[in-house]
Design an enzyme around this catalytic site. Structure first.
Site, PDB file in Angstrom:
ATOM      1  N   HIS A 237      30.191 -60.707 -38.674  1.00  0.00           N
ATOM      2  CA  HIS A 237      29.792 -59.292 -38.639  1.00  0.00           C
ATOM      3  C   HIS A 237      29.748 -58.797 -37.191  1.00  0.00           C
ATOM      4  O   HIS A 237      30.141 -57.660 -36.903  1.00  0.00           O
ATOM      5  CB  HIS A 237      28.408 -59.100 -39.272  1.00  0.00           C
ATOM      6  CG  HIS A 237      28.352 -59.389 -40.744  1.00  0.00           C
ATOM      7  ND1 HIS A 237      27.398 -60.196 -41.312  1.00  0.00           N
ATOM      8  CD2 HIS A 237      29.126 -58.957 -41.764  1.00  0.00           C
ATOM      9  CE1 HIS A 237      27.583 -60.260 -42.625  1.00  0.00           C
ATOM     10  NE2 HIS A 237      28.638 -59.516 -42.926  1.00  0.00           N
TER      11      HIS A 237
ATOM     12  N   LYS B  51      24.025 -58.110 -55.731  1.00  0.00           N
ATOM     13  CA  LYS B  51      23.617 -59.328 -55.035  1.00  0.00           C
ATOM     14  C   LYS B  51      22.115 -59.571 -55.079  1.00  0.00           C
ATOM     15  O   LYS B  51      21.334 -58.624 -55.075  1.00  0.00           O
ATOM     16  CB  LYS B  51      24.055 -59.249 -53.557  1.00  0.00           C
ATOM     17  CG  LYS B  51      25.556 -59.321 -53.370  1.00  0.00           C
ATOM     18  CD  LYS B  51      25.929 -59.308 -51.902  1.00  0.00           C
ATOM     19  CE  LYS B  51      27.437 -59.390 -51.702  1.00  0.00           C
ATOM     20  NZ  LYS B  51      27.821 -59.176 -50.301  1.00  0.00           N
TER      21      LYS B  51
ATOM     22  N   ARG C 251      38.532 -60.643 -44.301  1.00  0.00           N
ATOM     23  CA  ARG C 251      38.799 -62.038 -43.952  1.00  0.00           C
ATOM     24  C   ARG C 251      40.046 -62.559 -44.648  1.00  0.00           C
ATOM     25  O   ARG C 251      40.964 -63.038 -44.026  1.00  0.00           O
ATOM     26  CB  ARG C 251      37.607 -62.929 -44.330  1.00  0.00           C
ATOM     27  CG  ARG C 251      36.386 -62.734 -43.467  1.00  0.00           C
ATOM     28  CD  ARG C 251      35.169 -63.254 -44.139  1.00  0.00           C
ATOM     29  NE  ARG C 251      34.996 -62.594 -45.435  1.00  0.00           N
ATOM     30  CZ  ARG C 251      33.961 -62.748 -46.225  1.00  0.00           C
ATOM     31  NH1 ARG C 251      33.013 -63.577 -45.912  1.00  0.00           N
ATOM     32  NH2 ARG C 251      33.885 -62.102 -47.368  1.00  0.00           N
TER      33      ARG C 251
ATOM     34  N   SER D 196      27.981 -64.407 -45.514  1.00  0.00           N
ATOM     35  CA  SER D 196      26.518 -64.508 -45.587  1.00  0.00           C
ATOM     36  C   SER D 196      26.122 -65.516 -46.665  1.00  0.00           C
ATOM     37  O   SER D 196      25.174 -66.288 -46.497  1.00  0.00           O
ATOM     38  CB  SER D 196      25.906 -63.144 -45.916  1.00  0.00           C
ATOM     39  OG  SER D 196      26.199 -62.226 -44.902  1.00  0.00           O
TER      40      SER D 196
END
Ligand code: PNS
Length: 162
Positions: free
Chosen positions: A17, A41, A92, A130
């Site tokens: 990040h 989440k 990514r 994360s």
């Protein structure tokens, strides 16, 4: 003035990040680093804790054009509220593309005046997420170098309490 929002769950904020944020601060006059609720989440840290963590990182990095904030609701509404016409997101791998493609389609449907730009993560961090950090930390693996030092300490404290 070029204003963007860099949104995310940031649970926790990682070195990946930070890479994206480093690019955003060069591209935009003002960057709103916004900790948002992702209803899909389950979180390790509360919004307030995540906001505190990103504030520390921004202060340590000395970014003068970053405003740390949190918001509950639609991202495009937040962007309108702060006067941002761009959203910044990191990419990514191709798996991210599918996810980002859908978010972008929803946001374009909701707000035609806002565009999203994507920053490709460095290959060294292409595995980093994360959720990977949470998983490694949960099993007492080393997360050194994967998150800023302040956040590493916060994760250790949190897991020690659990
Ligand atoms: O870091 P994340 O969890 O991938 O970030 C996703 C996030 C928080 C940017 C996204 O879930 C979001 O924008 N949530 C706010 C609600 C919203 O605007 N939803 C419409 C787009 S899916």
């Amino acid at each position: 003035m070029r204003v963007c929002v860099y949104p995310g769950s940031f649970d926790p904020f990682t070195i990946g990040h930070l890479d994206v944020l480093r690019d955003a601060v060069k591209l935009f006059d003002r960057v709103y680093l916004a900790v948002l609720v992702n209803t899909q989440k389950k979180n390790l840290f509360s919004i307030e804790e995540r906001l505190d963590m990103v504030r520390q990182v921004v202060e340590q990095e000395g970014f003068e054009n970053v405003v740390c904030d949190s918001f509950t609701g639609l991202l495009v509404e937040y962007a309108h509220r702060v006067g941002a016409t761009f959203i910044v997101r990191g990419l990514r791998a191709t798996t991210d593309f599918e996810y980002e493609f859908q978010i972008d389609a929803v946001n374009r449907h909701l707000a035609k005046d806002i565009r999203t730009i994507y920053v490709m993560s460095s290959p060294a961090h292409s595995f980093l997420s994360s959720s990977n950090v949470r998983e490694i930390a949960y099993w007492q693996g080393s997360i050194r170098g994967l998150v800023p030092a302040y956040i590493e300490d916060k994760i250790s404290e949190r897991l020690a309490k659990q």
